[in-house]
Motif scaffolding. Structure first.
Motif, PDB file in Angstrom:
ATOM      1  N   VAL A 164       0.090  -7.476 -15.477  1.00  0.00           N
ATOM      2  CA  VAL A 164      -0.765  -6.303 -15.312  1.00  0.00           C
ATOM      3  C   VAL A 164      -2.207  -6.772 -15.464  1.00  0.00           C
ATOM      4  N   LEU A 165      -2.969  -6.655 -14.393  1.00  0.00           N
ATOM      5  CA  LEU A 165      -4.321  -7.203 -14.347  1.00  0.00           C
ATOM      6  C   LEU A 165      -5.267  -6.143 -13.779  1.00  0.00           C
ATOM      7  N   ASP A 166      -6.397  -5.931 -14.438  1.00  0.00           N
ATOM      8  CA  ASP A 166      -7.337  -4.942 -13.915  1.00  0.00           C
ATOM      9  C   ASP A 166      -8.654  -5.589 -13.504  1.00  0.00           C
ATOM     10  N   GLN A 167      -9.460  -4.828 -12.774  1.00  0.00           N
ATOM     11  CA  GLN A 167     -10.763  -5.300 -12.327  1.00  0.00           C
ATOM     12  C   GLN A 167     -11.632  -4.106 -11.955  1.00  0.00           C
ATOM     13  N   ARG A 168     -12.932  -4.304 -11.988  1.00  0.00           N
ATOM     14  CA  ARG A 168     -13.842  -3.295 -11.466  1.00  0.00           C
ATOM     15  C   ARG A 168     -13.606  -3.103  -9.968  1.00  0.00           C
ATOM     16  N   ASN A 169     -14.023  -1.958  -9.469  1.00  0.00           N
ATOM     17  CA  ASN A 169     -13.997  -1.710  -8.026  1.00  0.00           C
ATOM     18  C   ASN A 169     -15.242  -2.363  -7.424  1.00  0.00           C
ATOM     19  N   TYR A 170     -15.172  -3.682  -7.261  1.00  0.00           N
ATOM     20  CA  TYR A 170     -16.315  -4.403  -6.713  1.00  0.00           C
ATOM     21  C   TYR A 170     -16.499  -4.127  -5.227  1.00  0.00           C
ATOM     22  N   ASP A 171     -15.433  -3.717  -4.531  1.00  0.00           N
ATOM     23  CA  ASP A 171     -15.576  -3.358  -3.120  1.00  0.00           C
ATOM     24  C   ASP A 171     -16.634  -2.275  -2.957  1.00  0.00           C
ATOM     25  N   ALA A 172     -16.519  -1.213  -3.764  1.00  0.00           N
ATOM     26  CA  ALA A 172     -17.484  -0.123  -3.687  1.00  0.00           C
ATOM     27  C   ALA A 172     -18.873  -0.593  -4.096  1.00  0.00           C
ATOM     28  N   HIS A 247      -1.822   6.448  -8.772  1.00  0.00           N
ATOM     29  CA  HIS A 247      -1.190   5.699  -7.692  1.00  0.00           C
ATOM     30  C   HIS A 247      -1.842   5.998  -6.350  1.00  0.00           C
ATOM     31  N   THR A 248      -2.352   7.211  -6.182  1.00  0.00           N
ATOM     32  CA  THR A 248      -3.009   7.611  -4.945  1.00  0.00           C
ATOM     33  C   THR A 248      -4.496   7.793  -5.210  1.00  0.00           C
ATOM     34  N   TYR A 249      -5.323   7.181  -4.383  1.00  0.00           N
ATOM     35  CA  TYR A 249      -6.763   7.236  -4.593  1.00  0.00           C
ATOM     36  C   TYR A 249      -7.477   6.879  -3.295  1.00  0.00           C
ATOM     37  N   ARG A 250      -8.750   7.212  -3.222  1.00  0.00           N
ATOM     38  CA  ARG A 250      -9.600   6.765  -2.133  1.00  0.00           C
ATOM     39  C   ARG A 250     -10.311   5.491  -2.564  1.00  0.00           C
ATOM     40  N   GLY A 251     -10.404   4.554  -1.652  1.00  0.00           N
ATOM     41  CA  GLY A 251     -10.859   3.214  -2.008  1.00  0.00           C
ATOM     42  C   GLY A 251     -12.188   3.136  -2.708  1.00  0.00           C
ATOM     43  N   ASN A 252     -13.143   4.029  -2.383  1.00  0.00           N
ATOM     44  CA  ASN A 252     -14.473   3.929  -2.970  1.00  0.00           C
ATOM     45  C   ASN A 252     -14.637   4.768  -4.231  1.00  0.00           C
ATOM     46  N   GLN A 253     -13.594   5.472  -4.641  1.00  0.00           N
ATOM     47  CA  GLN A 253     -13.720   6.395  -5.762  1.00  0.00           C
ATOM     48  C   GLN A 253     -13.452   5.786  -7.138  1.00  0.00           C
ATOM     49  N   PRO A 254     -12.407   4.988  -7.320  1.00  0.00           N
ATOM     50  CA  PRO A 254     -12.103   4.514  -8.684  1.00  0.00           C
ATOM     51  C   PRO A 254     -13.179   3.582  -9.228  1.00  0.00           C
ATOM     52  N   ASP A 255     -13.380   3.647 -10.532  1.00  0.00           N
ATOM     53  CA  ASP A 255     -14.218   2.654 -11.201  1.00  0.00           C
ATOM     54  C   ASP A 255     -13.472   1.326 -11.321  1.00  0.00           C
ATOM     55  N   PHE A 256     -12.159   1.424 -11.572  1.00  0.00           N
ATOM     56  CA  PHE A 256     -11.350   0.233 -11.822  1.00  0.00           C
ATOM     57  C   PHE A 256     -10.037   0.295 -11.054  1.00  0.00           C
ATOM     58  N   PHE A 257      -9.540  -0.885 -10.715  1.00  0.00           N
ATOM     59  CA  PHE A 257      -8.198  -1.029 -10.156  1.00  0.00           C
ATOM     60  C   PHE A 257      -7.300  -1.688 -11.197  1.00  0.00           C
ATOM     61  N   VAL A 258      -6.033  -1.313 -11.202  1.00  0.00           N
ATOM     62  CA  VAL A 258      -5.024  -1.964 -12.033  1.00  0.00           C
ATOM     63  C   VAL A 258      -3.924  -2.467 -11.114  1.00  0.00           C
ATOM     64  N   HIS A 259      -3.703  -3.778 -11.115  1.00  0.00           N
ATOM     65  CA  HIS A 259      -2.655  -4.389 -10.293  1.00  0.00           C
ATOM     66  C   HIS A 259      -1.433  -4.669 -11.164  1.00  0.00           C
ATOM     67  N   VAL A 260      -0.263  -4.287 -10.681  1.00  0.00           N
ATOM     68  CA  VAL A 260       0.999  -4.562 -11.373  1.00  0.00           C
ATOM     69  C   VAL A 260       1.839  -5.435 -10.449  1.00  0.00           C
ATOM     70  N   ALA A 261       2.097  -6.670 -10.873  1.00  0.00           N
ATOM     71  CA  ALA A 261       2.754  -7.654 -10.023  1.00  0.00           C
ATOM     72  C   ALA A 261       4.073  -8.104 -10.631  1.00  0.00           C
ATOM     73  N   GLU A 262       5.109  -8.125  -9.819  1.00  0.00           N
ATOM     74  CA  GLU A 262       6.440  -8.543 -10.257  1.00  0.00           C
ATOM     75  C   GLU A 262       6.648 -10.036 -10.004  1.00  0.00           C
ATOM     76  N   LYS A 263       7.265 -10.691 -10.964  1.00  0.00           N
ATOM     77  CA  LYS A 263       7.624 -12.091 -10.770  1.00  0.00           C
ATOM     78  C   LYS A 263       8.972 -12.245 -10.101  1.00  0.00           C
ATOM     79  N   GLU A 264       9.906 -11.349 -10.388  1.00  0.00           N
ATOM     80  CA  GLU A 264      11.291 -11.548  -9.965  1.00  0.00           C
ATOM     81  C   GLU A 264      11.426 -11.710  -8.455  1.00  0.00           C
ATOM     82  N   TYR A 265      12.157 -12.722  -8.067  1.00  0.00           N
ATOM     83  CA  TYR A 265      12.403 -12.977  -6.651  1.00  0.00           C
ATOM     84  C   TYR A 265      13.678 -12.280  -6.219  1.00  0.00           C
ATOM     85  N   ARG A 266      13.556 -11.449  -5.183  1.00  0.00           N
ATOM     86  CA  ARG A 266      14.725 -10.764  -4.649  1.00  0.00           C
ATOM     87  C   ARG A 266      14.831 -11.063  -3.170  1.00  0.00           C
TER      88      ARG A 266
END
Length: 283
Positions: A164-172, A247-266
């Motif tokens: 679980v990794l977050d970041q500022r909305n640097y795109d905006a 989970h639903t947002y407009r790209g330029n609106q959030p201050d921050f993004f939170v990425h949730v990444a799975e390791k498990e290979y399926r």
């Protein structure tokens, strides 16, 4: 031993673009103000139980908080019953986190100073989840450092672990300019937070406190899709991105993004996986 009392950026601060420089930026006087910058009560209200509920949904028991800072998330996760190890590259931050743990609920944090690029050298074991929060990943300026850190995160997760990794909305910020409602992250009322300089390779943030003290952090402005690509390249299989915990947002609106990444290979066609504790995920 030399005790740093002031930040040092040299004659041209916007040219300071080195991964290791963050250790010079978190001087003790800045660390002492970090909790008022966050405002623990308002930040707790802003994010609610997002991370706690997320980790419980995934059946997580053990968590490595790789960017502990002054301990906000480590203490919340420990209080919620997770087996938490708290790591940070700044010894001053770890000292403050440990003190906060005892003062805010009597929690004895398991702290370790570690550089993400050599995380497995300094931290023992594997974890159900790794959290890297507080926009901390943007301290890495070189792409090779970002890739090395993500490889270390991947290696230290159990086979079905999550990052679980977050970041500022640097795109905006890069495309439309800086705005922030300070509802979720930097909630303190006695500080003004704003970028002093931004280009494609640097975001220099200015923190001006009510006592007229000013501090700076130089960070790399990660674009959302670039971060997701790096995570995928490191081996993570499925990545979901939330905007200000939605989970639903407009790209330029959030201050921050939170990425949730799975390791498990399926393998292709497995479709849905149900893990321990009723965990369900669509592939």
């Amino acid at each position: 031993m030399i005790v740093r009392t002031a930040q040092e950026f040299g004659d041209n601060p916007v040219e300071v673009r080195e991964t290791g420089h963050y250790t010079e930026e978190y001087v003790p006087s800045f660390v002492e103000k970090w909790d008022s910058l966050i405002d623990w009560k308002k930040r707790s209200e802003g994010e609610g139980n997002f991370f706690i509920d997320l980790l419980r949904k995934w059946g997580v028991r053990s968590v490595l908080d790789v960017a502990t800072g002054t301990g906000f998330h480590s203490i919340r996760l420990t209080a919620a019953g997770f087996e938490t190890v708290s790591a940070d590259g700044s010894a001053d931050m770890l000292a403050r986190a440990f003190a906060n743990g005892t003062q805010r609920g009597g929690h004895v944090l398991r702290v370790v100073q570690a550089d993400w690029r050599w995380l497995s050298r300094d931290v023992y074991g594997k974890f159900d989840a790794i959290v890297c929060l507080g926009n901390s990943f943007t301290h890495l300026f070189a792409e090779r450092d970002r890739r090395k850190a993500l490889a270390e995160f991947y290696a230290m997760l159990k086979h079905d672990g999550i990052l679980v990794l977050d970041q500022r909305n640097y795109d905006a910020m890069l495309d439309d300019g800086y705005t922030s409602n300070h509802r979720h992250y930097y909630c303190g009322e006695d500080v003004v937070v704003e970028p002093e300089y931004v280009d494609a390779g640097l975001c220099r943030m200015r923190y001006h406190f009510s006592d007229d003290s000013t501090y700076y952090l130089n960070m790399y402005p990660l674009r959302k899709d670039y971060t997701r690509t790096l995570m995928s390249d490191a081996g993570f299989q499925r990545i979901e991105t939330y905007g200000d915990f939605q989970h639903t947002y407009r790209g330029n609106q959030p201050d921050f993004f939170v990425h949730v990444a799975e390791k498990e290979y399926r393998t292709e066609g497995e479709g849905q996986f149900r893990g321990a504790y009723g965990r369900v995920s669509d592939y």
